[in-house]
Motif scaffolding. Structure first.
Motif, PDB file in Angstrom:
ATOM      1  N   LEU A  90      37.181  45.881  45.652  1.00 27.20           N
ATOM      2  CA  LEU A  90      36.859  45.384  44.466  1.00 27.20           C
ATOM      3  C   LEU A  90      35.366  45.455  44.105  1.00 27.20           C
ATOM      4  O   LEU A  90      34.353  45.366  44.927  1.00 27.20           O
ATOM      5  N   GLY A 106      36.490  43.926  38.765  1.00 25.09           N
ATOM      6  CA  GLY A 106      37.423  44.920  38.193  1.00 25.09           C
ATOM      7  C   GLY A 106      38.565  44.871  38.890  1.00 25.09           C
ATOM      8  O   GLY A 106      38.930  43.839  39.717  1.00 25.09           O
ATOM      9  N   PRO A 107      39.751  45.562  38.600  1.00 28.85           N
ATOM     10  CA  PRO A 107      40.952  45.604  39.138  1.00 28.85           C
ATOM     11  C   PRO A 107      41.326  45.979  40.423  1.00 28.85           C
ATOM     12  O   PRO A 107      42.150  45.792  41.196  1.00 28.85           O
TER      13      PRO A 107
ATOM     14  N   TYR B  36      37.831  31.414  41.479  1.00 28.56           N
ATOM     15  CA  TYR B  36      38.561  32.601  40.872  1.00 28.56           C
ATOM     16  C   TYR B  36      40.227  32.692  41.113  1.00 28.56           C
ATOM     17  O   TYR B  36      40.616  32.121  42.058  1.00 28.56           O
ATOM     18  N   GLN B  38      43.609  35.414  41.370  1.00 28.91           N
ATOM     19  CA  GLN B  38      44.129  36.760  41.753  1.00 28.91           C
ATOM     20  C   GLN B  38      45.494  36.746  41.554  1.00 28.91           C
ATOM     21  O   GLN B  38      46.221  36.346  42.230  1.00 28.91           O
ATOM     22  N   GLN B  42      45.857  42.477  41.091  1.00 28.70           N
ATOM     23  CA  GLN B  42      45.012  42.595  40.215  1.00 28.70           C
ATOM     24  C   GLN B  42      43.500  42.334  40.743  1.00 28.70           C
ATOM     25  O   GLN B  42      43.394  41.815  41.932  1.00 28.70           O
ATOM     26  N   GLY B  43      42.394  42.180  39.952  1.00 30.78           N
ATOM     27  CA  GLY B  43      41.127  41.901  40.304  1.00 30.78           C
ATOM     28  C   GLY B  43      41.292  40.338  40.293  1.00 30.78           C
ATOM     29  O   GLY B  43      42.188  39.527  40.035  1.00 30.78           O
ATOM     30  N   LEU B  44      40.056  39.772  40.311  1.00 24.12           N
ATOM     31  CA  LEU B  44      39.552  38.342  40.365  1.00 24.12           C
ATOM     32  C   LEU B  44      39.197  37.955  38.841  1.00 24.12           C
ATOM     33  O   LEU B  44      38.408  38.733  38.493  1.00 24.12           O
ATOM     34  N   LEU B  46      37.696  34.798  36.780  1.00 24.86           N
ATOM     35  CA  LEU B  46      36.740  33.557  36.885  1.00 24.86           C
ATOM     36  C   LEU B  46      37.510  32.515  36.190  1.00 24.86           C
ATOM     37  O   LEU B  46      37.852  32.564  35.044  1.00 24.86           O
ATOM     38  N   GLU B  88      47.163  33.570  43.356  1.00 21.52           N
ATOM     39  CA  GLU B  88      46.397  33.231  44.668  1.00 21.52           C
ATOM     40  C   GLU B  88      44.706  32.887  44.221  1.00 21.52           C
ATOM     41  O   GLU B  88      44.299  33.307  43.341  1.00 21.52           O
ATOM     42  N   PHE B  90      40.801  31.447  44.966  1.00 21.59           N
ATOM     43  CA  PHE B  90      39.763  31.549  45.855  1.00 21.59           C
ATOM     44  C   PHE B  90      38.623  30.780  45.240  1.00 21.59           C
ATOM     45  O   PHE B  90      38.285  31.026  43.889  1.00 21.59           O
TER      46      PHE B  90
END
Lengths: 114, 117
Positions: A90, A106-107, B36, B38, B42-44, B46, B88, B90
């Protein structure tokens, strides 16, 4: 406003090869961060670049390296790939690298090492 | 040593029920605190952050978190969970300590939320 972008989305390599991952930060952001999310190990800080300089690195071997370009995009290189390097990588960016700034992610790039 | 603990690895709640995800941190000074989320693959994203001031922080998607210095906790809450909240979560801390700005976020191991219909 476009978010953080990463390429490629997926990458398959064999052990011993090199991998190059790319990241473009949010427009106007100068700081880029790299994290590794490996199964069972959670999210681990890898590298921080700001204004073209490496500011900090996490507890990873030297075969993990990178750079930041004048347009603030960044590249992560992993040499001599090992099976345990398989993970989601990431990238995040923040405006100035200031203390406590929010990092926008980002993804990710999913790297599989065979 | 600096660390973040999310005691619950997996939580299942019914849709419409309330939710609380726990986060405890160990840090030399009052850190910056983040939650965060997820989604799979995918990304995280906020959800919210605490820097200073009011200890009850409002975030996106109806989430809130409360910073309790005495308990070194920053628990995430939502009064009514929706099926789309399954993901998920975090908790993370960032530094403001005297050792300088490391740029590093320290993450907990994450809590996977499952929502029952």
């Amino acid at each position: 406003e476009a978010g953080v972008t990463q390429s490629p989305t997926h990458l398959i390599k064999t052990r011993g090869q090199q991998a190059t991952l790319r990241c473009s930060p949010i427009s106007g952001h100068t700081s880029v961060y790299w994290y590794q999310q490996a199964l069972g190990l959670g999210l681990q800080f890898l590298l921080w670049y700001d204004e073209g300089e490496e500011r900090n690195r996490g507890n990873f071997p030297p075969r993990f390296s990178g750079r930041q370009f004048p347009n603030y995009s960044s590249e992560l290189n992993v040499n001599a790939l090992e099976l345990e390097d398989s993970a989601l990588y990431l990238c995040a960016s923040s405006p100035h690298g200031g203390r406590g700034e929010t990092q926008y992610f980002g993804p990710g790039t999913r790297l599989l090492v065979l | 040593a600096q660390s973040v603990t999310q005691p619950d690895i997996h939580i299942t709640v019914s849709e419409g029920a309330s939710l609380e995800l726990r986060c405890n941190y160990s840090y030399g000074a009052t850190p910056y605190l983040f939650w965060y989320v997820q989604s799979p693959g995918q990304g995280l994203q906020l959800l919210l952050k605490y820097f200073s001031g009011d200890t009850l922080v409002q975030g996106i998607k109806g989430f809130e978190a409360e910073f309790k210095r005495s308990q070194s906790s920053f628990n995430l809450r939502k009064p009514s969970v929706h099926w789309s909240d399954a993901a998920e979560y975090f908790c993370a801390v960032g530094g403001r300590g005297g050792s300088g700005n490391t740029g590093k976020l320290i993450f907990g191991q994450g809590t996977t939320l499952q929502v029952k219909p």
